[in-house]
Enzyme design. Structure first.
Site, PDB file in Angstrom:
ATOM      1  N   ASP A 268      -6.785   4.332  -4.929  1.00 37.37           N
ATOM      2  CA  ASP A 268      -7.515   4.170  -3.660  1.00 37.37           C
ATOM      3  C   ASP A 268      -8.150   5.538  -3.417  1.00 37.37           C
ATOM      4  O   ASP A 268      -8.340   6.322  -4.358  1.00 37.37           O
ATOM      5  CB  ASP A 268      -6.563   3.749  -2.524  1.00 37.37           C
ATOM      6  CG  ASP A 268      -7.303   3.334  -1.251  1.00 37.37           C
ATOM      7  OD1 ASP A 268      -7.877   2.248  -1.218  1.00 37.37           O
ATOM      8  OD2 ASP A 268      -7.332   4.115  -0.278  1.00 37.37           O
TER       9      ASP A 268
ATOM     10  N   LYS B  51       0.870  -1.191   0.000  1.00 41.03           N
ATOM     11  CA  LYS B  51       0.000   0.000   0.000  1.00 41.03           C
ATOM     12  C   LYS B  51       0.895   1.225   0.000  1.00 41.03           C
ATOM     13  O   LYS B  51       2.035   1.174   0.464  1.00 41.03           O
ATOM     14  CB  LYS B  51      -0.889   0.016   1.252  1.00 41.03           C
ATOM     15  CG  LYS B  51      -2.138   0.856   1.118  1.00 41.03           C
ATOM     16  CD  LYS B  51      -3.239   0.167   0.336  1.00 41.03           C
ATOM     17  CE  LYS B  51      -4.370   1.107  -0.001  1.00 41.03           C
ATOM     18  NZ  LYS B  51      -5.512   0.419  -0.618  1.00 41.03           N
TER      19      LYS B  51
END
Ligand code: NDP
Length: 445
Positions: free
Chosen positions: A164, A124
């Protein structure tokens, strides 16, 4: 494994990372029995090795705003676990981004990617950059400056970021453009790309579509038809948009959607041109729910409140972590909610999850419900490698199959003696076992 002891040690080391500790605790509690039944895990210290990221990069992102003033943000990439494939996970641009949030997301991503059955490790990244109110030029300069650092750490066989919160097709385009210039190659290093330059059909909608496919399977375990059921969603972003479209297509009625300023309630259902209108507002960086209520008579804007106070059959958290707490869960349960599908990552607090499980409400966690997004990113990677573009139908068939398989895995490991399916446990055990076995095979590295 002694969960409390491991948590104590981790808390001592990372006391200022609450979201990360919360995510680890949830997983360890779910897998403890399976772990202890397999002494080879303990011997190889699988859990101790799994809870720490493989590596973390942080870097300064300097850029110039429209006034000619220099701005500085922090950029991150967390490569959490690469046992089953190249690191894979989104990039988030939001002022709340910090290491705790990215570590929790990277940790969760490891299990989610494992559940998809595709060869992808967990990662991430992101920045505390706030895209709100920025001009297109500012967004481009920021994305370019971000990639100027990030490109050293990623690659189509190493680490493949995606979007995201705050990162959609536009941002992926600007980052990809800079990567291509620096690396002098046109490869599948990012997913969520535009259709003209390597993207996959259905990727923008995939997280929401997959989430609703999963919820449909949950309902079917109780012989409940999604048709005619009422739905509430939070945060009209990319994920909520896809979820609202698919829920409507399957015959459910979305009656409430929230923004940061409150929620809109529309008894007639938020569908068709109404969804398109919200998308238009979002794409032009405007408030969404208050203008909606002005445009569509019969709907009402409820300022400063969350949508969870509305009586619905299905609730879909689609905004951010810990957005639905114990009080919200109590309100939903009191109003007779049947099913809660977490489409945001860790959208519910532990108190909320406990309340749903105690009330035997169908509840499934983000790592299972929202895995359609990364699964379709995996399908984008496959298409890039094959140098082929699949049709919408081909991608959708694969997405549906993957969501069904994840549901089957959750039932396999989460079904209790009384018949209730503990999807949290099921998803965590299924995701864990594959990564843990790969780690055993790969030796202590
Ligand atoms: P978007 O940026 O498109 O939309 C997010 C929405 O949530 C916006 O309405 C935003 O409001 C709101 N929001 C974001 N952060 C906060 C916060 N800290 N507090 C309150 N509201 C907030 O993001 P996505 O739709 O892509 O992502 C939503 C969720 O789904 C996230 O949890 C993400 O991790 C998860 N997810 C996304 C995937 C994807 O494919 N995009 C894949 C899997 C999971 P505002 O703009 O006003 O801040």
């Amino acid at each position: 494994m002694n969960v409390e002891k491991i948590m104590q040690d981790l808390t001592a080391k990372h006391s200022n990372e609450p979201e990360y500790l919360q995510a680890v605790h949830e997983v360890l509690e779910s897998i403890v029995d399976v772990y202890n039944a397999n002494p080879q895990f303990e011997k190889a210290k699988i859990v101790e090795r799994m809870v720490e990221p493989d590596r973390v990069f942080t870097f300064k992102v300097s850029w110039v705003d429209d006034n000619g003033d220099a701005q500085v943000n922090i950029g991150y990439r967390v490569q959490f676990n690469g046992a089953i494939g190249p690191y894979k996970g989104g990039i988030r641009f939001h002022p709340s981004v910090n290491l705790s949030i990215l570590k929790f997301l990277g940790f969760e991503q490891t299990f989610k990617n494992s559940l998809t059955s595709l060869p992808m490790g967990g990662g991430k990244g992101g920045s505390d950059f706030n895209p709100k109110g920025k001009s297109d030029g500012e967004i481009m300069r920021f994305c370019q400056a971000f990639m100027l650092e990030l490109w050293r750490y990623i690659g189509p066989e190493t680490d493949v970021p995606a979007g995201d919160i705050g990162v959609g097709a536009r941002e992926i385009g600007y980052m990809y453009g800079m990567y291509k210039k620096l690396a002098q190659e046109h490869t599948g290093v990012l997913t969520g790309k535009g259709l003209n330059w390597g993207g996959s059909l259905i990727r923008p909608e995939a997280t929401g579509f997959g989430g609703v496919y999963f919820v449909d399977h949950m309902l079917k375990t109780q012989n409940i038809d999604i048709k005619g059921k009422t739905v509430s969603c939070s945060g009209f972003g990319n994920v909520a948009w896809g979820a609202a479209l698919k829920a409507t297509e399957l015959g459910a009625k979305v009656v409430a959607i929230s923004g940061p300023d409150g929620y809109v309630y529309d008894e007639a259902g938020i569908s068709g041109e109404k969804i398109n209108y919200m998308l238009e507002l979002r794409n032009s960086n405007q408030d969404i729910v208050a203008p909606y209520a002005q445009k569509f008579p019969g709907s009402k804007f409820v300022a400063g409140k969350k949508p969870w106070e509305v009586k619905v059959d299905i609730a879909l958290p689609c905004a951010t972590q810990n957005e639905l707490n114990g009080d919200d869960a109590a309100a939903l349960i009191k109003n007779g909610v049947i099913c809660v599908g977490e489409i945001s990552n860790m959208g519910c607090t532990p108190e909320a999850i406990e309340a749903f499980q105690k009330a035997k409400v169908l509840f499934a966690p983000g790592k299972a419900v929202n895995a359609g997004g990364v699964a379709t990113s995996g399908l984008e990677m496959s298409q890039n490698s094959l140098k082929l573009n699949w049709t919408r139908e081909e991608v959708d068939v694969r997405l549906k199959q993957i969501m069904e398989n994840i549901h089957i895995a959750c039932v396999k490991y989460g079904k209790q003696a009384d018949g209730y399916i503990n999807y949290v446990k099921g998803a965590n055990i299924a995701g864990f076992l594959k990564v843990a076995s790969a780690m055993l095979d790969l030796g202590v590295v």
